[in-house]
Design a protein around this motif. Structure first.
Motif, mmCIF file in Angstrom:
data_model
loop_
_atom_site.group_PDB
_atom_site.id
_atom_site.type_symbol
_atom_site.label_atom_id
_atom_site.label_comp_id
_atom_site.label_asym_id
_atom_site.label_seq_id
_atom_site.Cartn_x
_atom_site.Cartn_y
_atom_site.Cartn_z
ATOM 1 N N GLY A 557 36.682 37.272 33.089
ATOM 2 C CA GLY A 557 36.135 38.256 34.014
ATOM 3 C C GLY A 557 37.213 39.079 34.681
ATOM 4 O O GLY A 557 36.930 40.141 35.258
ATOM 5 N N ALA A 558 38.453 38.624 34.630
ATOM 6 C CA ALA A 558 39.563 39.387 35.215
ATOM 7 C C ALA A 558 39.869 40.607 34.353
ATOM 8 O O ALA A 558 39.909 40.517 33.125
ATOM 9 C CB ALA A 558 40.800 38.508 35.331
ATOM 10 N N LEU A 559 40.083 41.744 35.008
ATOM 11 C CA LEU A 559 40.382 42.995 34.309
ATOM 12 C C LEU A 559 41.566 43.692 34.999
ATOM 13 O O LEU A 559 41.417 44.747 35.631
ATOM 14 C CB LEU A 559 39.156 43.911 34.293
ATOM 15 C CG LEU A 559 37.941 43.403 33.512
ATOM 16 C CD1 LEU A 559 36.722 44.252 33.815
ATOM 17 C CD2 LEU A 559 38.236 43.391 32.009
ATOM 18 N N PRO A 560 42.756 43.126 34.858
ATOM 19 C CA PRO A 560 43.926 43.694 35.534
ATOM 20 C C PRO A 560 44.576 44.847 34.785
ATOM 21 O O PRO A 560 45.487 45.489 35.299
ATOM 22 C CB PRO A 560 44.890 42.506 35.612
ATOM 23 C CG PRO A 560 44.555 41.713 34.377
ATOM 24 C CD PRO A 560 43.067 41.856 34.180
ATOM 25 N N GLY A 561 44.125 45.116 33.563
ATOM 26 C CA GLY A 561 44.742 46.165 32.760
ATOM 27 C C GLY A 561 44.512 47.547 33.350
ATOM 28 O O GLY A 561 43.431 47.850 33.849
ATOM 29 N N ARG A 562 45.540 48.379 33.269
ATOM 30 C CA ARG A 562 45.482 49.719 33.840
ATOM 31 C C ARG A 562 46.111 50.726 32.887
ATOM 32 O O ARG A 562 46.789 50.363 31.924
ATOM 33 C CB ARG A 562 46.233 49.767 35.182
ATOM 34 C CG ARG A 562 45.638 48.911 36.278
ATOM 35 C CD ARG A 562 44.277 49.419 36.728
ATOM 36 N NE ARG A 562 43.735 48.661 37.856
ATOM 37 C CZ ARG A 562 42.960 47.588 37.740
ATOM 38 N NH1 ARG A 562 42.647 47.128 36.531
ATOM 39 N NH2 ARG A 562 42.493 46.982 38.818
ATOM 40 N N LEU A 563 45.904 51.991 33.169
ATOM 41 C CA LEU A 563 46.594 53.037 32.429
ATOM 42 C C LEU A 563 48.078 52.981 32.754
ATOM 43 O O LEU A 563 48.463 52.964 33.927
ATOM 44 C CB LEU A 563 46.039 54.403 32.817
ATOM 45 C CG LEU A 563 46.794 55.608 32.235
ATOM 46 C CD1 LEU A 563 46.535 55.738 30.745
ATOM 47 C CD2 LEU A 563 46.410 56.887 32.970
ATOM 48 N N ASP A 564 48.908 52.951 31.726
ATOM 49 C CA ASP A 564 50.353 53.071 31.888
ATOM 50 C C ASP A 564 50.731 54.537 31.777
ATOM 51 O O ASP A 564 50.257 55.233 30.873
ATOM 52 C CB ASP A 564 51.090 52.282 30.803
ATOM 53 C CG ASP A 564 51.317 50.838 31.185
ATOM 54 O OD1 ASP A 564 51.741 50.590 32.318
ATOM 55 O OD2 ASP A 564 51.065 49.962 30.334
#
Length: 572
Positions: A557-564
């Motif tokens: 459920g964790a979604l730490p990914g972001r646009l680099d």
């Protein structure tokens, strides 16, 4: 030190540098690796990695999640296979910049080049952008299970500036070139990691037209290259047929000089010219020896087509009887295919269509049951032709039975490139070459005919442990190729290694039990669209920025990914 948020205990650290593994604990705080060593303080959460590998997260430099990132938080199947950073916008195709009246054209292009169904994109794409910076802002507002990096796609850029003239591959005027250069610089300043283009005949829109960038003139590419020099960041990604190998590599050398930036190109072994890649690699090595930076992106297994009743293609699709049922749902088709009289009639028919079409899907000597677990380097005696000869049956009969396995979900494997000699010896040489990168997994694309996003996992399972038809590579070397090598080439200095202070993108892997599963079809795209996906057993945990996103292959459920966003000279 303050209490770590997560400590991974007793694992074998394969740190991405290429050095041998060693046993240690690893602590994470504030999304970064805070310590590696023994007797580290207790973490708020802990993972016992006894007997397991602890590696950096994989960096995938060649994906096509351009559409999927706009509607999904999950970049599967790549993220099911240890990938923690994806680079999209490859091959010059994408959706920004885009005028509102050009959306259909870009959808048509993506459908043809990357085999993503039109209906899926029509329903799924929100089109809440116009310029390339707008597109990045739309992605920046979203969260993912991996970090996302982008490239400025040449085809979208050309159509945006030139309209139908660009789509029809007319030469760019001086004004067109200046505008494309301006928009490339704008995209780089907004945070793109490079510029991507295609020069291959294989890339066509769904309506049959060649990709707009196919014969883009050197003056056009040079203008863009000079914009890249001004930006002072990113690479130029290029796919080419190399029909004029000397001319193309000469062009790429000049672009590298004009831009002052790295060039990365697609490299495959073709059946028509099985040793052509060697000459190309030699030319790449010579360019690097002269101070230019050119790398060859390779796939660690054959480029292949998967054939099945539920997939885009199968060996019976050109036979009259099959055409009468092709429109039916898979369950209804299977019921009809089980009828002895239908089977006899279909097997007695011949392919109706072009000879080239028949040759493509009736290559019995190069077609294999994929198997479970899948075998991507099968011996010749496992081919459909060989099986038929041993059993005294026709190849069509053997194929029929394979396709009907598992209630019509059987899959046939047809290697297209990288398999000219019936083995992967040439791929081994490409992988070992000093100026090559392991990529070309194409995650997010070709959803009905292939699923090569697992080539990351395959690099470790096949090439460092399981291969029986040739040599193996050291495990630490394989990890380095998937992590630090790709991160360095992309210009990502904060990941790819397990080192205090770096971003905590990490895999915990049960290497001894790591196994690729059989590909399967799921219907989870917008409009109920289908796609091929594939998982790999053995990923105990995948961690992005210190948060566990997958445990034992299941999402947390964790979604730490972001646009680099790539920092350019102009923004620093």
């Amino acid at each position: 030190m303050s209490q770590p948020s997560l400590v991974i205990r007793n694992g074998t650290i394969i740190d991405g540098s290429g050095r041998d593994g060693y046993e240690a604990d690893l602590a994470i705080a504030d999304g970064r690796i805070s310590a590696i060593g023994q007797n580290l303080p207790k973490g708020a959460e802990e993972i016992d990695a006894s007997g397991k590998l602890v590696t950096p997260g994989f960096v995938d430099v060649h994906t096509h999640y351009d559409a999927q990132v706009t509607w999904s938080e999950r970049l599967s199947p790549s993220t099911w296979n240890g990938v923690t950073t994806v680079l999209l916008g490859n091959c010059g195709v994408g959706f920004a910049p885009c005028h509102a009246d050009q959306r259909d054209l870009l959808v048509n292009l993506m459908e043809g080049v990357e085999d993503i169904p039109e209906v899926v994109m029509r329903e799924g794409l929100p089109w809440n952008w116009h310029s390339f910076p707008d597109f990045l802002e739309a992605l920046a507002a979203r969260s993912y299970d991996a970090d996302v990096a982008t490239q400025v796609p040449h085809a979208a850029l050309r159509v945006y500036v030139m309209g139908e003239r660009g789509a029809n591959r007319e030469p760019a005027t001086e004004r067109d070139r200046a505008r494309m250069a301006e928009l490339t610089l704008e995209g780089m300043k907004a945070g793109a990691f490079g510029f991507a283009t295609s020069r291959t005949l294989n890339h066509r829109a769904a309506d049959g037209r060649h990709i707009p960038t196919l014969r883009a003139e050197e003056a056009e590419l040079t203008a863009i290259a000079r914009a890249m020099r001004i930006a002072g960041a990113g690479w130029l990604q290029i796919v080419s047929d190399f029909q004029d190998q000397q001319g193309e590599i000469g062009l790429f050398r000049r672009l590298a000089k004009e831009s002052g930036r790295p060039i990365t190109i697609t490299m495959i072994q073709s059946d028509a010219l099985p040793d052509g890649w060697r000459e190309l690699m030699q030319q790449i090595d010579e360019a690097n020896g002269e101070g230019l930076r050119i790398t060859a992106q390779i796939r660690s297994r054959p480029t292949s087509v998967l054939l099945g009743l539920e997939l885009t293609q199968n060996p019976f699709m050109g036979r009259p009887s099959y055409r009468t049922i092709a429109h039916l749902p898979i369950a209804e088709r299977v019921e009809i295919l089980r009828q002895p009289e239908f089977r006899a009639r279909l097997l007695a028919e011949a392919y109706e269509g072009s000879r080239r079409g028949a040759e493509r899907i009736e290559r019995w000597d190069r077609m294999f049951p994929l198997g479970d677990p899948p075998d991507y380097e099968p011996a010749a005696n496992r081919s459909i032709a060989a099986i038929a000869a041993r059993q005294g049956r026709t190849p069509s009969e053997v194929v029929y039975d394979v396709l009907m396995e598992n209630d019509g979900k059987g899959i046939l494997y047809l290697p297209v490139t990288n398999f000219a000699s019936g083995n992967l010896d040439a791929v081994a040489e490409m992988m070992a070459a000093p100026n090559s990168l392991i990529g070309l997994g194409d995650g997010g694309a070709h959803v009905g005919i292939m699923c090569d996003a697992t080539s990351t996992s395959y690099t470790l399972t096949h090439w460092t442990r399981d291969r029986r038809r040739g040599s193996l590579f050291p495990l630490a070397w394989g990890v380095k190729r998937l992590t630090a090598d790709n991160a360095i080439e992309m210009g990502l200095s904060d990941r790819g290694l397990l080192k205090p202070g770096l971003k905590a993108d990490i895999n915990v892997i049960d290497y001894d039990n790591m196994r690729l599963r059989r590909p399967e079809v799921v219907y989870d795209l917008p409009a109920g669209g289908k796609r091929l996906v594939q998982r790999t057993d053995g990923f105990d945990a995948t961690i992005v920025s210190g948060s566990i996103v997958y445990r034992d292959g299941e999402p947390t459920g964790a979604l730490p990914g972001r646009l680099d966003r790539k920092s350019t000279r102009l923004n620093s």
